[in-house]
Enzyme design. Structure first.
Site, PDB file in Angstrom:
ATOM      1  N   THR A   1       0.831  -1.211   0.000  1.00 48.43           N
ATOM      2  CA  THR A   1       0.000   0.000   0.000  1.00 48.43           C
ATOM      3  C   THR A   1       0.860   1.253   0.000  1.00 48.43           C
ATOM      4  O   THR A   1       0.622   2.194  -0.767  1.00 48.43           O
ATOM      5  CB  THR A   1      -0.905   0.014   1.244  1.00 48.43           C
ATOM      6  N   THR A   2       1.885   1.273   0.867  1.00 49.70           N
ATOM      7  CA  THR A   2       2.745   2.448   0.995  1.00 49.70           C
ATOM      8  C   THR A   2       3.550   2.695  -0.269  1.00 49.70           C
ATOM      9  O   THR A   2       3.941   3.835  -0.553  1.00 49.70           O
ATOM     10  CB  THR A   2       3.683   2.282   2.209  1.00 49.70           C
TER      11      THR A   2
ATOM     12  N   TYR B   1     -13.075  -4.993  -3.659  1.00 45.66           N
ATOM     13  CA  TYR B   1     -14.196  -4.656  -4.546  1.00 45.66           C
ATOM     14  C   TYR B   1     -15.048  -5.868  -4.889  1.00 45.66           C
ATOM     15  O   TYR B   1     -16.223  -5.913  -4.552  1.00 45.66           O
ATOM     16  CB  TYR B   1     -13.737  -3.935  -5.826  1.00 45.66           C
TER      17      TYR B   1
ATOM     18  N   TYR C   1      -2.479 -10.525   3.942  1.00 49.22           N
ATOM     19  CA  TYR C   1      -2.582  -9.129   4.374  1.00 49.22           C
ATOM     20  C   TYR C   1      -4.045  -8.813   4.634  1.00 49.22           C
ATOM     21  O   TYR C   1      -4.861  -8.801   3.709  1.00 49.22           O
ATOM     22  CB  TYR C   1      -1.989  -8.226   3.286  1.00 49.22           C
TER      23      TYR C   1
ATOM     24  N   ARG D   1      -9.204  -0.947   3.671  1.00 48.16           N
ATOM     25  CA  ARG D   1      -8.857  -0.778   2.258  1.00 48.16           C
ATOM     26  C   ARG D   1      -9.683  -1.689   1.356  1.00 48.16           C
ATOM     27  O   ARG D   1      -9.990  -1.320   0.224  1.00 48.16           O
ATOM     28  CB  ARG D   1      -7.373  -1.111   2.051  1.00 48.16           C
TER      29      ARG D   1
ATOM     30  N   LYS E   1      -0.224 -10.405   7.980  1.00 51.64           N
ATOM     31  CA  LYS E   1      -0.052  -9.005   8.388  1.00 51.64           C
ATOM     32  C   LYS E   1      -1.418  -8.520   8.838  1.00 51.64           C
ATOM     33  O   LYS E   1      -2.345  -8.401   8.036  1.00 51.64           O
ATOM     34  CB  LYS E   1       0.469  -8.150   7.228  1.00 51.64           C
TER      35      LYS E   1
ATOM     36  N   ILE F   1       5.222  -4.686  10.268  1.00 56.46           N
ATOM     37  CA  ILE F   1       5.412  -4.178   8.905  1.00 56.46           C
ATOM     38  C   ILE F   1       4.981  -2.716   8.953  1.00 56.46           C
ATOM     39  O   ILE F   1       3.800  -2.413   9.089  1.00 56.46           O
ATOM     40  CB  ILE F   1       4.627  -5.007   7.877  1.00 56.46           C
TER      41      ILE F   1
END
Length: 292
Positions: A44-45, A107, A133, A138, A162, A204
């Protein structure tokens, strides 16, 4: 795969919005020099959804080459299209990466049963270890504790999760039912102390983009049962953790890293630069912490 601190890396861009590979190399060396235990690329980052296929390959190859097996390199390969995930996995495999970080489908989402089948299908088609994850904010999709354990038990190379659900009660429940072989990493900087105190293997981190050394010390203090030092560091950096999420990640952290002279303050749409208020607060806090 690793214990302690893994940095969820930014992807540097130049002012023309191209990937800045020189800054990428400098940034990786900065992280290595500060003793991080792992690097997570194109999560994401790292603005993974805004990265082109040919850029992905070059980014992953660049990081793997600079790291040169000193620490694990874990590549974010998850999307909501299973065939795209398999393609991304091949890029990571070919580059010599050490592991994969795979987010739940977003989605189109799934049922819990669908998540088991999804990760089973992917795990059977790669030799690399996989970290699930879980980030419902998100994806709109939560992996329940029983599902995490089921995926681990049905997929020999799914070795950890994560956890970024933010739900400490849920994470506590996971620890109560998981086998020792399943690794749990905090996905939220502001929850590293409770999650690792419950038995987590590491963090993380977003904040370690700008403060790698203190977060190595924080995670290692918890692993070494030095909770007094861990609490002190955790409290010292809590305000910075919160400011780095004052706007959508990685908007604030890109600005923060630019203050260190390690990248331009450039993000790709749909992200835009942080507000002047956020920049002011971040700069003040980084100066207070002697980071900038």
């Amino acid at each position: 795969m690793f214990k302690g601190l893994g940095t969820a890396m930014i992807t540097p861009f130049d002012k023309e919005l191209n990937v800045d590979y020189n800054s990428l190399k400098t940034f990786v060396k900065y992280q290595l020099d500060n003793g991080v235990d792992s690097l997570i690329v194109l999560g994401t980052t790292g603005e993974a959804p805004a990265i082109e296929e040919e850029e992905r390959e070059k980014i992953v190859n660049t990081v793997v080459e600079i790291v040169n097996k000193k620490i694990p390199v874990i590549v974010g390969t998850g999307t909501n299209n299973v065939n795209h995930v398999l393609k991304n996995n091949k890029v990571a495999e070919s580059a010599g990466a050490d592991g994969l970080l795979i987010v739940t489908p977003y989605y189109n989402k799934s049922t819990q049963k669908g998540l088991v089948e999804y990760f089973k299908y992917i795990s059977e088609r790669t030799t690399l270890p996989i970290i699930m994850y879980n980030v419902p904010s998100r994806t709109g999709m939560n992996i329940l504790p029983e599902t995490v354990v089921s995926i681990h038990e049905n997929c020999k190379n799914v070795i950890g999760v994560k956890e970024a659900s933010g739900n400490i009660s849920q994470i506590g429940e996971l620890f109560s039912i998981k086998p020792d072989s399943l690794k749990v990493f905090s996905g939220n900087d502001d929850q590293v102390l409770p999650i690792m105190s419950l038995g987590g293997d590491g963090l993380i981190s977003v904040t370690s983009n700008v403060a790698p050394r203190p977060f190595v010390e924080l995670t290692h203090s918890i692993l070494n049962n030095d909770l007094e030092k861990a609490r002190k560091l955790n409290n010292q950096f809590m305000k910075l953790n919160k400011l780095l999420f004052k706007e959508v990640n990685p908007i604030p952290v890109k600005y923060a890293v630019s203050l260190l002279g390690l990248c331009e303050n450039v993000v790709r749409l749909p992200l835009v630069k942080a507000s002047q208020e956020t920049e002011k607060l971040l700069k003040e806090e980084m100066e207070r912490l002697d980071l900038a």
